[in-house]
Design a protein around this motif. Structure first.
Motif, short mmCIF file in Angstrom:
data_model
loop_
_atom_site.label_atom_id
_atom_site.label_comp_id
_atom_site.label_asym_id
_atom_site.label_seq_id
_atom_site.Cartn_x
_atom_site.Cartn_y
_atom_site.Cartn_z
N ALA A 85 0.83 -1.21 0.00
CA ALA A 85 0.00 0.00 0.00
C ALA A 85 0.87 1.26 0.00
O ALA A 85 0.61 2.22 -0.73
CB ALA A 85 -0.93 -0.02 1.21
N ARG A 86 1.91 1.24 0.84
CA ARG A 86 2.82 2.41 0.89
C ARG A 86 3.51 2.61 -0.45
O ARG A 86 3.70 3.72 -0.91
CB ARG A 86 3.87 2.20 1.99
N GLU A 87 3.91 1.50 -1.06
CA GLU A 87 4.60 1.58 -2.35
C GLU A 87 3.70 2.26 -3.39
O GLU A 87 4.14 3.14 -4.13
CB GLU A 87 4.98 0.16 -2.81
N ALA A 88 2.43 1.85 -3.41
CA ALA A 88 1.50 2.43 -4.39
C ALA A 88 1.34 3.93 -4.14
O ALA A 88 1.38 4.74 -5.09
CB ALA A 88 0.14 1.73 -4.28
N ALA A 89 1.19 4.31 -2.88
CA ALA A 89 1.03 5.73 -2.56
C ALA A 89 2.29 6.51 -2.90
O ALA A 89 2.23 7.62 -3.47
CB ALA A 89 0.68 5.89 -1.07
N ALA A 90 3.44 5.93 -2.58
CA ALA A 90 4.71 6.63 -2.84
C ALA A 90 4.92 6.84 -4.34
O ALA A 90 5.36 7.91 -4.77
CB ALA A 90 5.87 5.83 -2.23
N ARG A 91 4.60 5.83 -5.13
CA ARG A 91 4.77 5.98 -6.59
C ARG A 91 3.87 7.09 -7.12
O ARG A 91 4.27 7.88 -7.97
CB ARG A 91 4.46 4.65 -7.30
N ALA A 92 2.65 7.14 -6.61
CA ALA A 92 1.74 8.21 -7.06
C ALA A 92 2.26 9.57 -6.64
O ALA A 92 2.11 10.56 -7.38
CB ALA A 92 0.34 7.96 -6.48
N ALA A 93 2.89 9.64 -5.47
CA ALA A 93 3.42 10.93 -5.00
C ALA A 93 4.57 11.40 -5.88
O ALA A 93 4.65 12.60 -6.22
CB ALA A 93 3.88 10.81 -3.54
N ILE A 142 10.70 21.35 -2.56
CA ILE A 142 9.67 20.61 -1.84
C ILE A 142 10.04 20.45 -0.36
O ILE A 142 11.18 20.71 0.04
CB ILE A 142 9.43 19.21 -2.46
N GLY A 143 9.07 20.03 0.43
CA GLY A 143 9.30 19.66 1.82
C GLY A 143 9.06 18.18 1.95
O GLY A 143 8.12 17.65 1.37
N LEU A 144 9.93 17.51 2.68
CA LEU A 144 9.78 16.07 2.88
C LEU A 144 9.72 15.79 4.37
O LEU A 144 10.64 16.17 5.12
CB LEU A 144 10.94 15.32 2.22
N GLY A 145 8.65 15.15 4.81
CA GLY A 145 8.44 14.88 6.23
C GLY A 145 9.26 13.70 6.70
O GLY A 145 10.43 13.58 6.38
N SER A 146 8.63 12.80 7.42
CA SER A 146 9.36 11.66 7.95
C SER A 146 8.44 10.44 8.02
O SER A 146 7.23 10.58 7.99
CB SER A 146 9.92 12.02 9.33
N GLY A 147 9.04 9.27 8.13
CA GLY A 147 8.25 8.04 8.20
C GLY A 147 8.46 7.19 6.96
O GLY A 147 9.04 7.63 5.96
N ARG A 148 7.97 5.95 7.07
CA ARG A 148 8.26 4.96 6.02
C ARG A 148 7.73 5.36 4.65
O ARG A 148 8.38 5.10 3.63
CB ARG A 148 7.68 3.60 6.43
N ALA A 149 6.55 5.97 4.60
CA ALA A 149 5.97 6.32 3.30
C ALA A 149 6.82 7.39 2.61
O ALA A 149 7.11 7.30 1.41
CB ALA A 149 4.53 6.80 3.49
N TRP A 161 9.97 8.06 3.23
CA TRP A 161 11.29 7.52 2.89
C TRP A 161 11.22 6.74 1.59
O TRP A 161 12.16 6.76 0.79
CB TRP A 161 11.81 6.64 4.04
N ARG A 162 10.11 6.07 1.35
CA ARG A 162 9.96 5.35 0.08
C ARG A 162 9.87 6.34 -1.08
O ARG A 162 10.43 6.11 -2.16
CB ARG A 162 8.70 4.46 0.14
N VAL A 163 9.19 7.46 -0.86
CA VAL A 163 9.14 8.50 -1.90
C VAL A 163 10.56 8.95 -2.25
O VAL A 163 10.93 9.05 -3.42
CB VAL A 163 8.31 9.73 -1.43
N VAL A 164 11.36 9.17 -1.21
CA VAL A 164 12.73 9.67 -1.44
C VAL A 164 13.56 8.62 -2.17
O VAL A 164 14.30 8.93 -3.11
CB VAL A 164 13.40 10.08 -0.12
N GLU A 165 13.41 7.36 -1.76
CA GLU A 165 14.17 6.30 -2.45
C GLU A 165 13.78 6.21 -3.93
O GLU A 165 14.64 6.06 -4.79
CB GLU A 165 13.90 4.95 -1.77
N ALA A 186 16.78 13.46 5.64
CA ALA A 186 17.86 14.26 5.04
C ALA A 186 18.94 13.34 4.47
O ALA A 186 19.45 13.58 3.35
CB ALA A 186 18.45 15.20 6.08
N SER A 187 19.26 12.30 5.21
CA SER A 187 20.31 11.40 4.75
C SER A 187 19.88 10.68 3.46
O SER A 187 20.64 10.59 2.49
CB SER A 187 20.60 10.42 5.90
N LEU A 188 18.63 10.19 3.45
CA LEU A 188 18.12 9.54 2.23
C LEU A 188 18.05 10.54 1.08
O LEU A 188 18.33 10.21 -0.08
CB LEU A 188 16.73 8.95 2.48
N GLY A 189 17.67 11.78 1.41
CA GLY A 189 17.56 12.81 0.38
C GLY A 189 18.91 13.10 -0.26
O GLY A 189 19.01 13.23 -1.49
#
Ligand code: 5RP
Length: 231
Positions: free
Chosen positions: A8-16, A26-33, A35-39, A61-64
């Motif tokens: 479910a997170r993967e689907a949402a992240a891809r759409a984002a 952009i601003g990037l928050g925190s949490g698994r969803a 982090w998947r967007v950033v990856e 920030a590190s993933l970014g």
């Protein structure tokens, strides 16, 4: 990827990721969803060098940085085109509970600097009323936190100090968190104002009237799109 929540997170992240345009700040928050967007940004847009972002946590920030996103400071002048963040609960009006990952203060600052706020989460997190399944995190100063807790109990049914590895959790900004049950009825905006006005409270995880759109992923790969005001 393993369970329903991951899919479910993967689907949402891809759409984002599809909502992010080259050249945006952009601003990037925190949490698994998030982090998947950033990856995914790193994998699919690596080397573009066209994105700049304010990050709400060290992990983001590190993933970014790994994804080639240029960091920007919120320096009083920077406006973000779009903020993307996860949520712990999402109600039908796009009011949210956030703070499961203890980053709610910086997350609210990032979201408040953005022209638009896009929520990325699992459809499972939809609730009819906030507080059904998740407790509200309230960030309080460490000094006299027990007194702050006592004051909050005049507004809320319960308020428990969050711990990590057996010790009180300390947030990025050096505060404690109280996880509070929400009452099952009543005006949440008024409650949010009263919590915020309580001496010792720094911020709370109610994000009301801030999100513009939510991308809620489902395990089957589909995404439910919810817009504030139903537009
Ligand atoms: C952190 C947050 C997160 O966005 C929220 O907890 C959702 O995280 P996840 O995507 O890992 O479920 O508010 O403070």
């Amino acid at each position: 990827m393993h369970g329903d929540a991951d899919r479910a997170r993967e689907a949402a992240a891809r759409a984002a990721v599809e909502r992010i345009e080259d050249g945006m700040t952009i601003g990037l928050g925190s949490g698994r969803a998030v982090w998947r967007v950033v990856e995914l940004l790193g994998r699919e847009r690596a080397g573009d060098g066209l994105l700049r972002a304010a990050f709400a946590s060290e992990r983001t920030a590190s993933l970014g940085r790994d994804a080639g996103v240029e960091p920007v400071e919120l320096d009083g002048d920077t406006r973000l085109d779009l903020a993307i963040d996860g949520a712990d609960e999402v109600d039908p009006y796009l009011a949210l509970i956030k703070g499961g990952g203890a980053a709610l203060l910086r997350e609210k600052l990032v979201v408040s600097a953005a022209d638009r706020f896009l929520v990325v989460a699992e459809a499972e997190k939809r609730v009819d009323r906030l507080g059904e399944r998740f407790r509200l995190p309230v960030e309080v100063v460490r000094f006299a936190w027990r007194d702050t807790r006592r004051r909050l109990l005049d507004l809320l049914p319960s308020a428990e100090l969050r711990t990590a590895d057996g010790s009180p959790l300390v947030t990025d900004e050096g505060h404690h968190l109280l996880d509070c049950a929400l009452p099952g009825e009543g005006d949440l905006t008024g409650l949010a104002d009263a919590i915020k006005a309580t001496v010792g409270v720094v911020e709370h995880g109610l994000f009301i009237g801030l999100a513009d759109e939510a991308l809620l992923g489902r395990p089957d790969g589909g995404v439910d799109v919810v817009r504030r005001g139903g537009a």
